[in-house]
Enzyme design. Structure first.
Site: not given
Length: 398
Positions: A103, A353, A383
């Site tokens: 991510c 996202h 994260c």
């Protein structure tokens, strides 16, 4: 002490500052939305082309293009950074490379670009990311090896099994464990998620994203925020795992987008009379337990603050990725940071996202917010798979 050491180190080794002179993104497309069928190379090309439409700099001066992307299979395979650049019709001699820190991929792309500038290796680098989660579903690369007899990336490794056993590597379990450890209830997470949508809609309605968004054809407004959502609707959803509190409403949305930042040295700034948006004041990355997975932003922030010499109470704005509401809320509790200075225009729960693009999207939004509100320092963290977290501290130059 850290700041004094940095100044001395910079003088002794002639370390350069890295400046961001452009930060642009596409609007974020929702599941089965406007961008769902767009080739990732063309999606990434949009922001690359727009960068040089807006900045008076020869794109042939770019020394590398570093893009984040996750699940690099199909149209996202074959070094998508290079493909995006070529799809944009930009100079063929400019290379590109693709980064996968899960991510945090495009935030790491910015870090690699900054390191190249700071070391004097390069003077002009483009960093960013692209992801189309409609074309290539989330975690597709994790299961792509099943046809070859590999169940997942971890089982079969003797070293991994000796260290972590057969514990499931699950972001959903991690989000739940965090909620339980930091005593965050489902209703509290739903309230946080609702506010994320409200803040994003407010930003859209006030035109706060207009300077950072590059239209894709006629598409110019993020389509992920849900004006119609309510706490009642959120409370009616079933959890993603039976017996847990985590629901889709308090999780980030799958999405499609791209974002790019043009990063240059002071030499280029002066030679080409460019106006910097921000100076990259600090970059670092730390890691934590990979089974807990999503907790690393906390120790990573503590490390960054200590190493940079910039106090957390001097940070006027924080962008932390809302992978799940519990992640951002636990960070806020642990850091004791003002909630009203976190994700002020909404986060990934509302704005989506798009994995490999999210880090650059967050940074783009933070830069324009810092400029608009005259905020000196902004901090970004997120994260990442493997229990990792990048931290970037920017200093406003406007």
């Amino acid at each position: 002490k850290s700041l004094v050491f940095y100044i001395l180190f910079k003088e002794i080794f002639n370390m350069q500052d890295a400046f961001i002179v452009s930060a642009l993104r596409t609007p974020v497309g929702k599941k089965k939305g406007t961008l769902s069928n767009m080739h990732p190379a063309d999606l990434g090309a949009v922001v690359l082309s727009a960068t040089f439409d807006q900045i008076d700099l020869d794109p042939g001066l770019v020394e590398d293009v570093i893009f984040g992307c996750v699940d690099t299979v199909g149209p996202q395979a074959g070094d998508i950074a290079r493909t995006c650049w070529l799809a944009a019709g930009l100079p063929e001699h400019v290379p590109g490379t693709t980064v996968d820190r899960q991510c945090g991929s495009s935030q790491q792309a910015v870090h690699f670009a900054a390191q190249a500038i700071m070391s004097g290796t390069s003077d002009v680098v483009i960093a960013g990311g692209v992801q189309n989660m409609n074309l290539i579903p989330i975690s597709y690369a994790m299961i792509a090896g099943q046809a070859l007899g590999f169940a997942d990336p971890f089982s079969g490794s003797k070293g991994w099994l000796n260290r972590y056993g057969n514990k499931e590597v699950s972001q959903f379990n991690s989000a739940q464990m965090i909620a339980e450890k930091w005593d965050i209830s489902r209703s509290e997470m739903e309230s946080f998620a609702y506010q994320s949508h409200q803040k994003a809609m407010n930003a859209i309605n006030k035109g706060l994203f207009k300077d950072e968004i590059v239209s894709v054809g006629e598409f110019s407004i993020d389509e992920t925020p849900r004006a119609e959502t309510s706490l009642e609707k959120m409370a009616s959803l079933n959890p993603l795992i039976k017996g847990h509190d985590i629901t889709a409403a308090i999780s980030s949305q799958n999405a499609d987008a791209s974002a790019a930042l043009l990063i240059v040295s002071e030499k280029i700034l002066k030679e080409h009379n460019l106006t910097p948006l921000a100076r990259i004041a600090h970059i670092s990355v730390r890691a934590d337990d990979p089974i807990w997975m999503l907790t690393a932003p906390m120790p990573a922030t503590e490390y960054a603050v200590k190493k940079s010499g910039i106090k957390l109470n001097d940070i006027g704005l924080v962008e932390i990725n809302e992978a799940f509401a519990s992640v951002a809320m636990a960070w806020q509790k642990e850091m004791e940071y003002p909630i009203n200075q976190i994700n002020v225009n909404g986060g990934a729960i509302a704005l989506g996202h798009p994995l490999g693009a999210t880090g650059a999207r967050l940074m783009t939004t933070m830069i324009h917010n810092m400029k608009r509100d005259n905020i000196k320092y902004g901090l970004q963290t997120m994260c990442e798979g493997g229990g990792q977290a990048n931290v970037t501290i920017l200093e406003n130059c406007s």
